[in-house]
Design a protein around this motif. Sequence first.
Motif, PDB file in Angstrom:
ATOM      1  N   UNK A  75      35.678 -25.143  15.759  1.00 48.10           N
ATOM      2  CA  UNK A  75      36.558 -24.184  15.085  1.00 48.10           C
ATOM      3  C   UNK A  75      36.648 -24.500  13.590  1.00 48.10           C
ATOM      4  N   UNK A  76      36.737 -25.765  13.254  1.00 48.65           N
ATOM      5  CA  UNK A  76      36.790 -26.195  11.853  1.00 48.65           C
ATOM      6  C   UNK A  76      35.504 -25.810  11.123  1.00 48.65           C
ATOM      7  N   UNK A  77      34.371 -26.003  11.784  1.00 52.06           N
ATOM      8  CA  UNK A  77      33.088 -25.639  11.185  1.00 52.06           C
ATOM      9  C   UNK A  77      32.986 -24.127  10.994  1.00 52.06           C
ATOM     10  N   UNK A  78      33.423 -23.356  11.984  1.00 53.69           N
ATOM     11  CA  UNK A  78      33.368 -21.901  11.861  1.00 53.69           C
ATOM     12  C   UNK A  78      34.178 -21.421  10.665  1.00 53.69           C
ATOM     13  N   UNK A  79      35.338 -22.017  10.457  1.00 51.20           N
ATOM     14  CA  UNK A  79      36.178 -21.607   9.341  1.00 51.20           C
ATOM     15  C   UNK A  79      35.546 -21.914   7.988  1.00 51.20           C
ATOM     16  N   UNK A  80      34.535 -22.767   7.982  1.00 52.13           N
ATOM     17  CA  UNK A  80      33.849 -23.144   6.744  1.00 52.13           C
ATOM     18  C   UNK A  80      32.410 -22.654   6.715  1.00 52.13           C
ATOM     19  N   UNK A  81      32.117 -21.624   7.495  1.00 54.53           N
ATOM     20  CA  UNK A  81      30.748 -21.111   7.593  1.00 54.53           C
ATOM     21  C   UNK A  81      30.673 -19.678   7.088  1.00 54.53           C
ATOM     22  N   UNK A  82      29.562 -19.370   6.418  1.00 51.50           N
ATOM     23  CA  UNK A  82      29.317 -17.994   5.986  1.00 51.50           C
ATOM     24  C   UNK A  82      28.926 -17.118   7.162  1.00 51.50           C
ATOM     25  N   UNK A  83      28.307 -17.723   8.184  1.00 49.41           N
ATOM     26  CA  UNK A  83      27.888 -16.961   9.361  1.00 49.41           C
ATOM     27  C   UNK A  83      27.501 -17.921  10.472  1.00 49.41           C
ATOM     28  N   UNK A  84      27.625 -17.432  11.696  1.00 49.74           N
ATOM     29  CA  UNK A  84      27.037 -18.092  12.853  1.00 49.74           C
ATOM     30  C   UNK A  84      25.658 -17.473  13.065  1.00 49.74           C
ATOM     31  N   UNK A  85      24.647 -18.310  13.293  1.00 46.99           N
ATOM     32  CA  UNK A  85      23.287 -17.813  13.508  1.00 46.99           C
ATOM     33  C   UNK A  85      22.879 -18.116  14.946  1.00 46.99           C
ATOM     34  N   UNK A  86      22.422 -17.083  15.652  1.00 48.56           N
ATOM     35  CA  UNK A  86      22.011 -17.219  17.060  1.00 48.56           C
ATOM     36  C   UNK A  86      20.582 -16.681  17.175  1.00 48.56           C
ATOM     37  N   UNK A  87      19.568 -17.521  16.919  1.00 49.63           N
ATOM     38  CA  UNK A  87      18.176 -17.041  16.883  1.00 49.63           C
ATOM     39  C   UNK A  87      17.473 -17.097  18.241  1.00 49.63           C
ATOM     40  N   UNK A  88      18.218 -16.938  19.314  1.00 45.55           N
ATOM     41  CA  UNK A  88      17.698 -17.176  20.662  1.00 45.55           C
ATOM     42  C   UNK A  88      16.574 -16.220  21.047  1.00 45.55           C
ATOM     43  N   UNK A  89      15.736 -16.712  21.942  1.00 49.32           N
ATOM     44  CA  UNK A  89      14.690 -15.898  22.555  1.00 49.32           C
ATOM     45  C   UNK A  89      15.249 -15.184  23.783  1.00 49.32           C
ATOM     46  N   UNK A  90      16.209 -15.834  24.460  1.00 48.73           N
ATOM     47  CA  UNK A  90      16.862 -15.237  25.622  1.00 48.73           C
ATOM     48  C   UNK A  90      18.300 -15.728  25.667  1.00 48.73           C
ATOM     49  N   UNK A  91      19.224 -14.846  26.059  1.00 47.20           N
ATOM     50  CA  UNK A  91      20.637 -15.205  26.251  1.00 47.20           C
ATOM     51  C   UNK A  91      21.215 -14.289  27.318  1.00 47.20           C
ATOM     52  N   UNK A  92      22.394 -14.666  27.814  1.00 50.12           N
ATOM     53  CA  UNK A  92      23.156 -13.762  28.663  1.00 50.12           C
ATOM     54  C   UNK A  92      24.172 -13.051  27.787  1.00 50.12           C
ATOM     55  N   UNK A  93      25.319 -13.711  27.617  1.00 49.41           N
ATOM     56  CA  UNK A  93      26.337 -13.260  26.663  1.00 49.41           C
ATOM     57  C   UNK A  93      26.956 -14.531  26.092  1.00 49.41           C
ATOM     58  N   UNK A  94      26.472 -15.021  24.958  1.00 49.61           N
ATOM     59  CA  UNK A  94      26.874 -16.343  24.457  1.00 49.61           C
ATOM     60  C   UNK A  94      28.362 -16.426  24.119  1.00 49.61           C
ATOM     61  N   UNK A  95      29.021 -17.418  24.673  1.00 56.46           N
ATOM     62  CA  UNK A  95      30.432 -17.639  24.359  1.00 56.46           C
ATOM     63  C   UNK A  95      30.633 -17.974  22.890  1.00 56.46           C
ATOM     64  N   UNK A  96      29.660 -18.654  22.294  1.00 55.93           N
ATOM     65  CA  UNK A  96      29.827 -19.043  20.890  1.00 55.93           C
ATOM     66  C   UNK A  96      29.920 -17.818  19.984  1.00 55.93           C
ATOM     67  N   UNK A  97      29.297 -16.714  20.371  1.00 55.94           N
ATOM     68  CA  UNK A  97      29.430 -15.479  19.589  1.00 55.94           C
ATOM     69  C   UNK A  97      30.882 -15.010  19.617  1.00 55.94           C
ATOM     70  N   UNK A  98      31.499 -15.049  20.791  1.00 52.08           N
ATOM     71  CA  UNK A  98      32.902 -14.661  20.890  1.00 52.08           C
ATOM     72  C   UNK A  98      33.792 -15.611  20.099  1.00 52.08           C
ATOM     73  N   UNK A  99      33.475 -16.892  20.114  1.00 53.20           N
ATOM     74  CA  UNK A  99      34.266 -17.861  19.349  1.00 53.20           C
ATOM     75  C   UNK A  99      34.154 -17.578  17.857  1.00 53.20           C
ATOM     76  N   UNK A 100      32.980 -17.176  17.420  1.00 49.62           N
ATOM     77  CA  UNK A 100      32.804 -16.805  16.024  1.00 49.62           C
ATOM     78  C   UNK A 100      33.633 -15.578  15.681  1.00 49.62           C
ATOM     79  N   UNK A 101      33.678 -14.614  16.601  1.00 48.15           N
ATOM     80  CA  UNK A 101      34.477 -13.412  16.375  1.00 48.15           C
ATOM     81  C   UNK A 101      35.961 -13.735  16.324  1.00 48.15           C
ATOM     82  N   UNK A 102      36.418 -14.682  17.150  1.00 50.38           N
ATOM     83  CA  UNK A 102      37.812 -15.121  17.094  1.00 50.38           C
ATOM     84  C   UNK A 102      38.154 -15.608  15.693  1.00 50.38           C
TER      85      UNK A 102
END
Length: 238
Positions: A125-152
């Motif tokens: 959470x501390x890192x997200x607050x200090x980030x310009x963006x979360x990057x998810x360069x995956x080849x395959x995913x379901x529905x990543x929880x980290x994306x939701x955490x970034x949206x929070x």
Amino acid sequence: RTARAADLVLAPSATTAAELARDYGAHDTAVLPNASGGIPSAPQAIPEIAQVREPGLLFVGRLRIRKGVEVLLRALALLKGDGRMPRLRIVGEGEHRQAIERAAVRFAVRDQVDFLGRRGPGEIRWLLERSAALVVPSIYEGMPLVVLESMVAGVPVVASRVSGIPEVVLDPETGWLVPPEEPAALAQALGELLADPEGARRRGARGRRRLEELYRPEVIAETWESIVGAAVAERRGQ
């Protein structure tokens, strides 16, 4: 066998539900998205990078081939060639870590990358607050929880257009979507983000609103009750 025998199979995305039906013979599927934002984690500083003030890029996930971290490193090298040198923080461990570290050296971006290993929810959470963006360069995913955490956290997401991600991240509303395994496309999206910080923050704010509307625990609980309730009623009526 379990998927075929089940009265109802719940999947975190429509794409995953279709895969369960096609590949495993699930005859009745429904979409129940993941949830986030129910129990907030207090931000916890990471001392070794606490003095760095400039927002960087953040990757969070298991270090394995399908996460596409080498694609991200190659995109970082392309940005460096254009005179942009954002810092990348990589959170996670996995069987592919040594190969990723070698790739960072090979692409001449090792000095821009912090390998932070496994971290707790407060540190992320501390890192997200200090980030310009979360990057998810995956080849395959379901529905990543980290994306939701970034949206929070109201942080925009730059992600591959694969699996269930486009069902959560809307381009250009809440983030950027790029074709998987294409470093040039990823570099272009990251370049746009870095060139327009205010625009990126607006996308992050809209992502936060989308999270509140669709992916809060109470919303998902209501969806679960509706789906399972309907399935139980149908079975009783048979």
